[in-house]
Design a protein around this motif. Structure first.
Motif, PDB file in Angstrom:
ATOM      1  N   CYS A  51     -21.248  83.595  10.225  1.00 29.19           N
ATOM      2  CA  CYS A  51     -19.936  83.610  10.384  1.00 29.19           C
ATOM      3  C   CYS A  51     -19.568  85.076  10.565  1.00 29.19           C
ATOM      4  O   CYS A  51     -20.078  85.983   9.649  1.00 29.19           O
ATOM      5  CB  CYS A  51     -18.989  83.138   9.204  1.00 29.19           C
ATOM      6  SG  CYS A  51     -17.386  83.769   9.223  1.00 29.19           S
ATOM      7  N   ASP A  83     -17.889  86.789   7.437  1.00 30.83           N
ATOM      8  CA  ASP A  83     -18.729  86.768   6.550  1.00 30.83           C
ATOM      9  C   ASP A  83     -19.703  87.960   6.616  1.00 30.83           C
ATOM     10  O   ASP A  83     -19.821  88.784   5.664  1.00 30.83           O
ATOM     11  CB  ASP A  83     -19.543  85.521   6.207  1.00 30.83           C
ATOM     12  CG  ASP A  83     -20.371  85.441   5.086  1.00 30.83           C
ATOM     13  OD1 ASP A  83     -19.831  85.485   3.930  1.00 30.83           O
ATOM     14  OD2 ASP A  83     -21.738  85.613   5.286  1.00 30.83           O
ATOM     15  N   MET A  99     -13.807  81.574  -1.223  1.00 33.46           N
ATOM     16  CA  MET A  99     -14.360  79.955  -1.533  1.00 33.46           C
ATOM     17  C   MET A  99     -15.339  79.507  -0.713  1.00 33.46           C
ATOM     18  O   MET A  99     -15.833  78.152  -1.085  1.00 33.46           O
ATOM     19  CB  MET A  99     -13.102  79.226  -1.562  1.00 33.46           C
ATOM     20  CG  MET A  99     -12.649  78.650  -0.163  1.00 33.46           C
ATOM     21  SD  MET A  99     -12.175  79.964   0.787  1.00 33.46           S
ATOM     22  CE  MET A  99     -12.264  79.241   2.277  1.00 33.46           C
ATOM     23  N   TYR A 110     -20.923  78.870   2.834  1.00 33.47           N
ATOM     24  CA  TYR A 110     -21.694  78.708   4.189  1.00 33.47           C
ATOM     25  C   TYR A 110     -22.625  79.705   4.339  1.00 33.47           C
ATOM     26  O   TYR A 110     -23.869  79.652   4.872  1.00 33.47           O
ATOM     27  CB  TYR A 110     -20.794  78.967   5.336  1.00 33.47           C
ATOM     28  CG  TYR A 110     -20.065  77.503   5.688  1.00 33.47           C
ATOM     29  CD1 TYR A 110     -20.158  76.493   4.576  1.00 33.47           C
ATOM     30  CD2 TYR A 110     -18.940  77.353   6.578  1.00 33.47           C
ATOM     31  CE1 TYR A 110     -19.558  75.217   4.903  1.00 33.47           C
ATOM     32  CE2 TYR A 110     -18.422  76.079   6.751  1.00 33.47           C
ATOM     33  CZ  TYR A 110     -18.428  75.031   5.901  1.00 33.47           C
ATOM     34  OH  TYR A 110     -17.642  74.071   5.837  1.00 33.47           O
ATOM     35  N   SER A 149     -21.525  77.387  10.516  1.00 41.96           N
ATOM     36  CA  SER A 149     -21.113  78.192   9.282  1.00 41.96           C
ATOM     37  C   SER A 149     -20.129  79.222   9.781  1.00 41.96           C
ATOM     38  O   SER A 149     -20.378  80.498   9.369  1.00 41.96           O
ATOM     39  CB  SER A 149     -22.223  79.004   8.795  1.00 41.96           C
ATOM     40  OG  SER A 149     -23.272  77.805   8.274  1.00 41.96           O
ATOM     41  N   ARG A 158     -13.019  80.199  13.978  1.00 44.29           N
ATOM     42  CA  ARG A 158     -11.727  81.158  13.550  1.00 44.29           C
ATOM     43  C   ARG A 158     -11.070  81.447  14.884  1.00 44.29           C
ATOM     44  O   ARG A 158     -11.204  81.478  15.972  1.00 44.29           O
ATOM     45  CB  ARG A 158     -12.540  82.476  12.887  1.00 44.29           C
ATOM     46  CG  ARG A 158     -13.236  82.563  11.756  1.00 44.29           C
ATOM     47  CD  ARG A 158     -13.929  83.660  11.239  1.00 44.29           C
ATOM     48  NE  ARG A 158     -12.877  84.950  11.191  1.00 44.29           N
ATOM     49  CZ  ARG A 158     -12.214  85.002  10.187  1.00 44.29           C
ATOM     50  NH1 ARG A 158     -12.219  84.325   8.903  1.00 44.29           N
ATOM     51  NH2 ARG A 158     -11.394  85.939  10.218  1.00 44.29           N
TER      52      ARG A 158
END
Ligand code: SF4
Lengths: 354, 627
Positions: free
Chosen positions: A55, A58, A66, A69, A105, A137
């Motif tokens: 991601c 990320d 939370m 992934y 992910s 996203r």
């Protein structure tokens, strides 16, 4: 000065990305079959998590508080060949599924995460399903990319809205997105005639149980008015190496009650048009690391939530037998907000002895 | 805004508080939580409500506190901002769980309400210490995350003590979500003024009846317990009333030692208070009380009144000069020891000893360790009570050993004679200590008493002769050292003579002017003006008053500075500029005098110039409690 993002980025550098070395980039992270409600009919569905480069949020911003992934992201992005071998593996395991849901992910529509040729191969491999769901996203969603997914009548784009409150999105979920970004993305999808499936969290960190219920209901309303055909309520569960994991370990946060899931589903249903289906399939439901109740009624409540998911019938939720832990849940709703901090006593709901 | 303290017991206090609006409430204050004002019912005697949402107004004569929750709380649709119906508003703070409190330093560790009356403190963040003090307008300090720190005793205690210190004596400290009838005494001992009934509800919701004793044994008893919430609440109210009562009788510590036994974390917490936070308690701990001190548990060994006795001896004590024979004696239940049958019999036996004034008697006991005879009337030597079983725990023996060693090394003894019973190996194994009791002999057995008299006579006969007057002067000097420290005692005794009959000795200067007298009921010296001049010149026990005419007592509002560590009950010399204006007894410790705006700081005994001076005026008064 350390803010939430710095903290998450720092934690990310420490968590088990190294473990991912053992992950084979040529096989999907997970594949399973489940039942879904499609046009009033329960159909066999294949859901899978495609292993990708991970991601973007990320990678660049430490990810959501939370989301675990990242610990499933391999140490390097798959090559094109490896991607194609994942697609072949998925096609081989499709079986009789009429609905295929592909998660990553991160974002299927992020060309940096999933190369466009791979997306093309996926669309081609599943061009005969009744519904193809891909997750992304909001910022990666454009009308143009939605068009690459083929027939919009059998295309669903899944977006994580999580919360409709920008303060919660920023200070609790750390989503790196605001409500307006979601609304824009949803409009791009519906503008192409495709469907929107929206994920809404129940009880991200720092919210009390009562605040979380209100927050989820607001988010469901916002998702519905943005044209979502399905809103899926995700009670936050504990995933490894996340902020939530740490808070849970420190006894400063607990997953929501299943009663709260029921409450949100019931109360939200009254305030959204019937064209929007509201469902929940709690991950790790009934376990201490997922949405749970006192331990005696969890099975009953989970079954009711599942029946409701596959029937869209609120009666199923009304039919849940009452339990002695409901007053405990009620008390928590009334009092937790007055404690000026994490709810204590920790483990309260599994401590009743009646 | 008025905070009226009625009684203090170390950090605990009772009294009343009245805000800018709303009724006066009593301390410690129990907040009744109501989900909204329109729901739930108050009971007779409830004084305050804590609620999330309105609409108000609340019932007449009840303080209404509104909590805005956290900044992540979805905005409440009713109740507005609460300005029109709440008397106090707890501001919405950014949520900050304790484990992240120091990591996420982008989040402010304190938040003040819009009206400036209430501050929320993320007490788990050690960086709170670097924050500027709360604005002067703040009346209540709320400790966030208090409930989740319970069960981690050292962190909890540390956070509460630091928040108490931040709040200072002039503000109320509220710990949300923590109080139960079991821990209320401890919370009060930590200086918590405001609590709520959250736990009463939560325990009831899981079918538990909460009682002040033994937390874990109360299992639900469905069908017989009726309305658990109401029962839990009534137990809570009873405990609040009990705490108020024991604070007023200066017996809170005794209640605390009983109540902490209900839960392991509380015992650990109390130990942490006693060991890690002495310096925070000490300025609030009175040097004298009239109330008895019950030392009935292991924790009693560590209570501040006891440890400060030991510490004062270690720091300040040296035996009366010219004493050559150290006699170690067992304690008696009756206090002061000298009034007991045991000690009268011992005194009779020793009455025939020649050169008696060179004999120094020290009583070995627990929890105080050692009590030199000349200090036997001083608190808490004349006030403590212990279970007498005749055997000691190792830590009790260790304390005796340390003190005896200190006394021996600071004295000039030719001989040490022990009249102690068995179990004190540090004496039994020491060849330089003679023993007057043989195996199995009681302290009052004839053989033992005769042996004691003969050993003491033998040892004392070799010593230089000392007169009783000389010895009385040295005993008074020893008391002065204990009470004021060595420097002040030296200045006070310089050129002084002793007059009067013990225990009511007086200290006079060379011109016959009285400097101080021993108040037998308190075992402490009270100063005259000329004594006060000497103490002030030595640079201790001074309280500086503002520029005004002092009549009667000195109120806290008139205090501008004070020497460090003047404790309640201490002699206090009131100074204006360089001029001693009078002397009296401190009613508050240094930090409270400096911070408080109300209440008596020094109960005056003598004023410069005004009124009668010297003996007689309020003599022997003003030393005791907080009445
Ligand atoms: S929840 Fe979605 S957006 Fe957030 S870090 Fe995980 S994959 Fe990325």
């Amino acid at each position: 000065m350390t803010d939430l993002e710095d903290w998450l980025v720092h934690q990310r550098s420490r968590r088990g990305v190294g473990k991912a070395k053992r992950m084979d980039p040529s096989v999907p992270a997970a594949v399973w079959h489940e039942e879904e409600l499609l046009g009033g009919e329960v159909v066999d569905t294949m859901a899978a998590v495609v292993r990708t480069g991970g991601c973007s949020h990320d990678r660049d911003h430490g990810g959501c508080t939370m989301c675990g992934y990242a610990s499933e992201t391999p140490h390097r992005p798959p090559t094109e060949d490896e991607y194609l071998s994942q697609v072949r593996a998925l096609a081989a395991r499709r079986g009789d599924a009429r609905w295929v849901k592909l998660y990553t992910s991160g974002s299927m529509l992020d060309p940096d995460e999933v190369p466009p040729v791979v997306l093309e191969a996926i669309v081609e491999a599943f061009d005969d399903v009744d519904m193809l769901t891909v997750e992304s996203r909001a910022e990666h969603i454009t009308a143009e990319r939605v068009r690459t997914l083929g027939d919009p009548g059998r295309t669903e784009v899944a977006i994580g809205l999580e919360s409709a409150c920008d303060r919660v999105l920023d200070g609790s979920v750390h989503k790196g997105m605001d409500l307006a970004a979601f609304q824009r993305a949803a409009a791009e999808v519906t503008g192409e005639g495709a469907s929107v499936r929206t994920y809404v969290l129940l009880k991200p960190p720092f919210l009390t149980e009562a605040e979380a219920i209100d927050d989820s209901i607001e988010a469901i309303r916002a998702a519905a008015s943005a044209g979502s055909s399905v809103v899926s309520l995700n009670p936050v569960n504990v995933q490894a190496f996340t902020l939530v994991d740490r808070l849970h370990h420190m006894r400063e946060w607990e997953p929501p009650w299943l009663w709260s899931v029921v409450e949100v589903l019931q109360r939200a249903a009254g305030s959204v048009p019937s064209t929007t289906r509201i469902i929940s399939a709690p991950t790790a439901g009934g376990k201490v690391r997922g949405a749970h109740n006192c331990g005696r009624c969890d099975g009953d409540v989970l079954r009711a939530i599942e029946f409701h998911r596959l029937s869209n019938d609120l009666e199923e939720l009304d039919a849940v037998p009452d339990c002695g832990c409901r007053p405990m849940w009620r008390s928590q709703l009334d009092l937790e907000g007055l404690m000026q901090g994490p709810f204590a006593p920790f483990g309260y709901r599994r401590s009743s002895v009646r | 805004m008025v905070l009226e303290i009625k009684a203090r017991d170390v950090l605990a206090r009772t009294g009343s508080w009245k805000g800018a609006s709303g009724p006066e409430v009593r301390l410690p204050l129990l907040l009744r939580t109501l989900p909204s004002i329109s729901r739930g019912e108050l009971d007779e005697g409830d004084e305050a409500i804590l609620t999330v949402t309105g609409p108000g107004p609340g019932p007449d004569g009840v303080l209404v506190v509104r909590d805005l929750g956290s900044t992540l709380r979805p905005v409440h649709r009713d109740g507005g901002d609460g300005k029109d119906w709440a008397h106090l508003v707890i501001p919405a703070e950014d949520p900050l769980p304790p484990s992240l409190a120091d990591d996420l330093d982008s989040i402010a560790p304190t938040t003040v309400s819009e009206d400036g009356l209430v501050e929320v403190v993320h007490a788990a963040a050690s960086r709170v210490a670097d924050e500027p003090p709360p604005p002067g307008s703040v009346q209540w300090v709320v400790m966030a995350s208090a409930a989740s720190l319970v069960g981690r005793p050292p962190r909890f205690i540390d956070a509460v003590m630091r928040t108490r210190e931040r709040a200072g004596p002039g503000r109320l400290l509220y710990l949300p979500g923590v109080a139960t009838p079991r821990n209320l005494a401890l919370l009060s001992y930590l200086g918590v003024d405001v609590v709520d009934d959250v736990q009463c509800h939560l325990e009831a919701a899981r079918g538990r009846r909460i009682r002040p004793e033994l937390g874990h044994v109360h299992r639900p008893d469905a069908g017989t317990d009726g309305d658990l919430v109401a029962r839990n609440l009534s137990t809570m109210r009873e405990e609040v009333a009990l705490v108020r009562e024991v604070v007023e009788h200066e017996a809170l510590r005794e209640l605390v030692e009983v109540r902490v036994r209900s839960e392991p974390w509380q015992v650990a917490a109390l130990r942490s208070v006693d060991r890690q936070h002495r310096s925070r308690l000490l300025p609030y701990c009175p040097v004298h009380r009239d109330a008895p001190l019950f030392a009935l548990s292991r924790e009693s060994l560590e209570r501040i009144e006891v440890t400060s006795w030991v510490e004062t001896l270690m720091e300040r004590y040296e035996p009366p000069a010219n004493t050559r024979v150290l006699v170690l004696l067992p304690c008696s239940a009756r206090k002061p020891y000298g009034n007991s049958r045991t000690h009268r019999r011992i005194a009779e036996a020793l009455s025939s000893v020649p050169n008696r004034a060179t004999v120094h008697e020290v009583i070995l006991t627990s929890p105080l360790g050692a009590v030199p005879r000349e200090l036997e009337r001083t608190y808490p030597a004349a006030h403590y009570d212990i279970p007498v079983s005749g055997d000691w725990f190792p830590d009790e023996v260790e304390r005796m050993r340390t003190l005896v060693e200190h006394i021996r090394t600071t004295g000039t003894y030719d001989a040490v004679i022990s009249h102690m019973g068995p179990g004190l190996s540090f004496l039994e194994e020491d060849g330089s200590v003679s023993r007057s009791r043989t195996e199995g002999e009681g302290a009052l057995d004839h053989g033992a008493l005769d042996q004691l008299a003969s050993l003491v006579s033998q040892a004392a006969s070799d010593a230089l002769r000392t007169s009783y007057r000389e010895r009385q002067r040295e005993d008074l000097a020893s008391l002065a050292r204990f009470q004021f420290g060595r420097d002040v005692a030296k200045a006070l005794l310089e050129g002084g003579q002793v007059a009067g009959r013990p225990p009511g000795l007086r200290l006079k200067g060379p011109d016959g002017d009285q400097r101080a007298m021993v108040v037998p009921a308190r075992g402490r010296l009270s100063l005259t003006l000329s004594g006060a001049e000497l103490v002030a010149a030595a640079g201790h026990h001074r309280v500086w008053m503002d520029d005004f005419e002092l009549r009667g007592d000195l109120f806290a509002v008139g205090v501008i500075d004070a020497d460090p560590l003047v404790r309640p009950g201490d002699e206090a010399v009131v100074v204006r500029g360089d001029l001693v204006m009078g002397v009296g007894v401190a009613r508050m410790g240094t930090p409270e005098m400096l911070a408080a705006n109300r209440g008596t700081a020094v109960a005056m005994r003598h004023h410069r110039g005004g009124g009668r001076e010297g003996e007689g005026e309020r003599e022997g008064e003003g030393g005791g409690g907080n009445s």
